[in-house]
Design a protein around this motif. Structure first.
Motif: not given
Length: 214
Positions: A2, A162-163, A165-166
């Motif tokens: 990202p 989850s955040q 990993r994103d």
């Protein structure tokens, strides 16, 4: 990976930590330049982090962390996390996200609504606020600045994993924290399970909630 701005270490200082129960450990506290939200978050490095450190994202809770409030489990979780991370080696990110990032005054307003029967999430909604406003981009920046790309996450909250990993952080495993119930926080903990799928023993919490209501 990202695309978000890189942060850099600003300072590193040794701080001897001392807790009310006598536990003591030395930590290295790291500050940062360039965090996306502009806040003064801290990284508390404990022990030898190694290639896969144990990491906790701990959102600031003045009432629980400082004053020992029994309405939440934040203070005991912070104390537990410091020792567990120090034993294994890792990092505690102390994030300035009071009240799931709605702020201290709003959190206390939400407490007043909880006293009228709303759960912790419904109280936020009644105030026109998000159930959970936290964003962990700054946490990912801090980890990248510390060269932490893979970690085990000390948390009951699946959203944190989850955040991360994103945001390009490899969360190898999510390690549950202890369960710290009081007569004042059991309904709050039960709401976490039902609303946001925290990994806590629901049957046990339900039984304790029923007892506390009597």
């Amino acid at each position: 990976m990202p695309d978000f701005p890189a942060a850099t270490s600003r300072s590193r200082v040794r701080v001897p930590l001392r807790f009310h129960d006598g536990y003591a450990v030395d930590a290295e506290v790291v500050t940062f330049h360039g965090l996306t939200d502009g806040r003064e978050h801290l990284a508390v490095v404990l022990g030898d982090p190694g290639p896969v450190p144990l990491v906790r994202l701990h959102s600031e809770c003045l009432t629980g962390d400082v004053f020992g409030s029994a309405r939440c489990d934040c203070g005991p979780q912070l104390r537990e996390a410091v020792e567990r991370i120090a034993d294994r080696g890792g990092v505690l990110l102390y994030l300035r996200q009071e009240g799931r990032d709605i702020g201290l005054y709003n959190k206390l307003d939400a407490y007043a609504l909880q006293d009228q029967g709303l759960d912790t999430y419904a109280a936020n909604t009644a105030l026109g606020l998000p159930e959970d406003a936290r964003d962990y981009t700054a946490a990912a920046q801090m980890l990248r600045a510390l060269d932490v790309g893979t970690l085990d996450l000390l948390s009951n909250n699946p959203d944190k994993a989850s955040q991360l990993r994103d945001l390009g952080v490899e969360v190898r495993d999510r390690v549950p924290t202890g369960v710290f119930t009081t007569a004042h926080n059991v309904r709050y903990l039960r709401a976490k399970v039902l609303q946001t799928q925290h990994t806590l023993p629901l049957a046990e919490l339900t039984g304790r909630a029923e007892l506390s209501a009597r």
